[in-house]
Design an enzyme around this catalytic site. Sequence first.
Site, mmCIF file in Angstrom:
data_model
loop_
_atom_site.group_PDB
_atom_site.id
_atom_site.type_symbol
_atom_site.label_atom_id
_atom_site.label_comp_id
_atom_site.label_asym_id
_atom_site.label_seq_id
_atom_site.Cartn_x
_atom_site.Cartn_y
_atom_site.Cartn_z
ATOM 1 N N PRO A 2 0.830 -1.264 0.083
ATOM 2 C CG PRO A 2 0.106 -0.887 2.002
ATOM 3 C CD PRO A 2 0.960 -2.057 1.255
ATOM 4 C CB CYS A 37 2.078 28.991 -19.383
ATOM 5 S SG CYS A 37 2.752 30.255 -18.635
HETATM 6 C C1 LIG Z 1 3.607 -2.206 -8.224
HETATM 7 C C2 LIG Z 1 2.853 -1.387 -7.418
HETATM 8 N N1 LIG Z 1 2.777 -1.426 -6.072
HETATM 9 C C3 LIG Z 1 2.033 -0.551 -5.126
HETATM 10 C C4 LIG Z 1 1.761 0.574 -5.597
HETATM 11 C C5 LIG Z 1 0.988 1.406 -4.625
HETATM 12 O O1 LIG Z 1 -0.065 1.585 -5.111
HETATM 13 P P1 LIG Z 1 -1.376 2.457 -4.104
HETATM 14 O O2 LIG Z 1 -0.566 3.743 -3.832
HETATM 15 O O3 LIG Z 1 -2.512 2.549 -4.894
HETATM 16 O O4 LIG Z 1 -1.477 1.721 -2.736
HETATM 17 C C6 LIG Z 1 1.940 0.902 -7.136
HETATM 18 C C7 LIG Z 1 1.211 1.987 -7.623
HETATM 19 O O5 LIG Z 1 0.955 2.248 -8.737
HETATM 20 C C8 LIG Z 1 2.629 -0.084 -8.031
HETATM 21 O O6 LIG Z 1 2.681 0.368 -9.086
#
Ligand SMILES: Cc1ncc(COP(=O)(O)O)c(C=O)c1O
Length: 421
Positions: free
Chosen positions: A282, A351
């Site tokens: 996350p 801009c």
């Molecule tokens: C491979 C991977 N893991 C984790 C994340 C984190 O995602 P989030 O911020 O939605 O939890 C991302 C974000 O795009 C990602 O590309």
Amino acid sequence: MITCDSSVQLPFQAGAHGLACDGVSIQSIVATVGTPVYIYSARAIRDAYRSIDDAFAGYPHAIHYALKANSTLAIVRQLKALGSRVDANSSGEIEVALRAGFAPREIVFTGVGKTGAELDYAIAHDVGAINAESAGELDRIAARARAAGRVVRVALRVNPDIDAQSHPNISTGLRSNKFGVALQDARGIYRARRDEKSLQFVGVHVHIGSQITTAEPLRRAAAVLTTLALELRDDGVPLEHVDLGGGLGIAYEGRPMITAAEYAAAVLPELRRANLPVVLEPGRAIVAHSGALVARVADVKQYPDGRRFAVLDAGMSELMRPALYGSFHRIVPVSPRQTPETPWDVVGPICESSDVFARERPLPELCVDDLVAILDTGAYGAVMASNYNRRLLAPEVLVDEGRWSVIRRRQTIDDVLALES
Ligand SMILES: Cc1ncc(COP(=O)(O)O)c(C=O)c1O
């Protein structure tokens, strides 16, 4: 008291003396640091991290905070202190993790189009896992590992063709997206390389998108990955973990939102079929609510048809999400206002006509020099900032237990020009 659905108390609350971050006056921070400035609550980061950690408490899990959401060192150190590990998306992010004190084994390295130099860097550091994006990348990892006399811990990122039901620009799990390998190819790719001595297959990986607001796509991704892990076990490729990626959304607009507990309740029954530890990545759900971008009104304009603009001293160079995805952020005046709300276009000074934070947003009267806070900007805010128009990166401030400190100073024009001859 405003709370978000995961029962994390939101840090930016209006008081009699204006907006405060966990009780610390925004005015007083701005008086010293100026605008634009990012302000974060350490408490909100801790609460959000713990809500996910608690939701998975009954199952073996590791949270690998996604550095791409916000990788300012002091924020990353907060996560380290909480027991988090990290997901890095470039060798730069690996370097940040190492400097923040993470052991290489606490890092998973994800990302499309990793360069040879980045792979060598990750191999030399013996990171916890390289999440490979393609069969070709696995073969390049194997060749480089052989040359270095190393055995590399790898997982393969699978594209399960699941619609995350998020914004198209932050959906990553569809066949039309560039990420991972097609699900039907994954098993064969593992099997064909199971005797490759320089590769140690430790996991399967998926990340279907970001700002996911319902449990079902996440449950389906967990189901698909668990089934693949069981098939690989049958094939003689036993794994150590299932990596579900990130994606948990937050309530930018106050609409109903999946909680960490609901997320866990959706995916755990699937994961239990293989009983493998789960890796979670996350980013947004941990830091988004913690941050606000505070800006000053630089100009106010009205057209003959009545349309009114408040031009801020922050724009898409500080916060790109609205211009990039049309994303919504709450905007609140820092000082208490008694005037009735009328529609305002809140825009930046760049801009570009896309340099707009909000169209026809009901707000009280705004005047030049007023301060406004753009909320829920702790994730994908400061990390996406640029020097477009030769603007200088905004400082960042961390509020913790009634005190605040500058965790990144304002960039100077000398910092920017130092790279040029
Ligand atoms: C491979 C991977 N893991 C984790 C994340 C984190 O995602 P989030 O911020 O939605 O939890 C991302 C974000 O795009 C990602 O590309």
